[in-house]
Design an enzyme around this catalytic site. Sequence first.
Site, PDB file in Angstrom:
ATOM      1  N   CYS A 116      -7.998   0.715  -5.287  1.00 53.68           N
ATOM      2  CA  CYS A 116      -9.036   1.550  -5.909  1.00 53.68           C
ATOM      3  C   CYS A 116      -8.569   2.942  -6.313  1.00 53.68           C
ATOM      4  CB  CYS A 116     -10.235   1.677  -4.969  1.00 53.68           C
ATOM      5  SG  CYS A 116     -11.121   0.128  -4.706  1.00 53.68           S
ATOM      6  N   LYS A 158      -2.708  -0.527   3.973  1.00 51.84           N
ATOM      7  CA  LYS A 158      -3.225   0.035   5.213  1.00 51.84           C
ATOM      8  C   LYS A 158      -3.373  -1.090   6.219  1.00 51.84           C
ATOM      9  CE  LYS A 158      -8.253  -0.179   4.490  1.00 51.84           C
ATOM     10  NZ  LYS A 158      -9.509   0.601   4.534  1.00 51.84           N
TER      11      LYS A 158
END
Length: 434
Positions: A258, A319
């Site tokens: 994103c 992540k």
Amino acid sequence: MTPARIVVVGTGYVGLTTGACLASLGHSVTCADVDRAKVSRLAAGRVDILEPGLADLVARGIAAGRLQFVVGAREAVRDAQAVFLCVPTPMGAGGSADLRAVEAVAAEIGDVLPAGCALVTKSTVPVGTSKRIQEMLGRADVPVVSNPEFLREGTAVADFLGPDRIVVGSDDRAAAQWVGELYAELDAPLVVADAASAELVKYAANCYLALKLSYVNSIAELCERLGADIDLVTEGMGYDRRIGRTFLKPGPGWGGSCLPKDTSALVKVAESVNYDFRMLTSAIDENIAQRDRIVAKIAGAVGGTLAGARIGVLGLAFKAGTNDLRDSPALAVSSVLCALGAELVAYDPAVDGGIDGMTLVDDAYQVAKDADVVVVLTEWAEFKQLDWRAMAELMEGIDVVDTRNLLDPRVIVDAGLSWQGVGRPRAAARISVS
């Protein structure tokens, strides 16, 4: 609210989470995709995406008869009351959002949508997209509604079912209100807006987070140069309710599916109305600079020259909690290291298969074998539980570069290694004198 007949087009992170969660709220949901093999796997309850709670939600939806998967959207939408577009909007040429998938679906289903059916853009789209789709459809009886998602990978199900807010926007306010009521079971504020405002909310939110991350990475660099500790600095900042504690952790840069594309897209949107969004472009530049600073830190740990250095890499996903490699800062750093001639051996608990330029292993301890330096690039909790004395025995060098400030420096030093974080004082190995 009476359960609605909903079609979700696209079964990626956003689409599959949207479909499964809406089914859990009692709606009848059909998820459509063009990938036959993927549809077959999903229909059998097999979920490839690593996302806590999602596979269970899909299985329950299928078992309850409220969730099904089909190939192609055209037939599926014929009796729908709402159609959610959850297809990719990647970064296109020049940095603008690529809307070809959104436009292709709208063109495919436009003439068969039932009168009154709400066509909902869940994908992140630039301001003006709702109006553009409305003009493409050429149908006043089909309202277009913006309903941006605010899902974080690794917590997508929890974010959907426990949202901070629900945003819906349309130039047909009644249609926006109706789409908002689809979420009536959730206890969250409902923001009903015009289409342009709703579309801008997602970009404004994501780009603010990117600004915050770039800022804290800049402060971390100042900490290193001034002898301060970023953990203490951000702790002091975080108690201020105007600032808060979230997104104040330094790292190797921000990435994922994103933030990179959304920051670039908003810069392009600003340019289209003759606004120079210098604050945002500076944040993008700072993110690139952070990657380069991390590479320089690793180079320093191996004596300044990366050519021929053997580097053990812990973490590749963008992540922890996901297997998503899209725009991963870990991969961005790794690619630069490879380009400068380093030999990389990498491990990530959620990533398998080959990655160009490096050797991928299935055990963290293999990363340490003969390594000149071990680098933590993704904040997987299991790396804290490693036997660092065993890691030290396998390593050739003594340096650990922890780009996430994940590890306890005392544990690393006690193992006979040196620790370097981001924005924190270095912890050097204790040299025994015989």
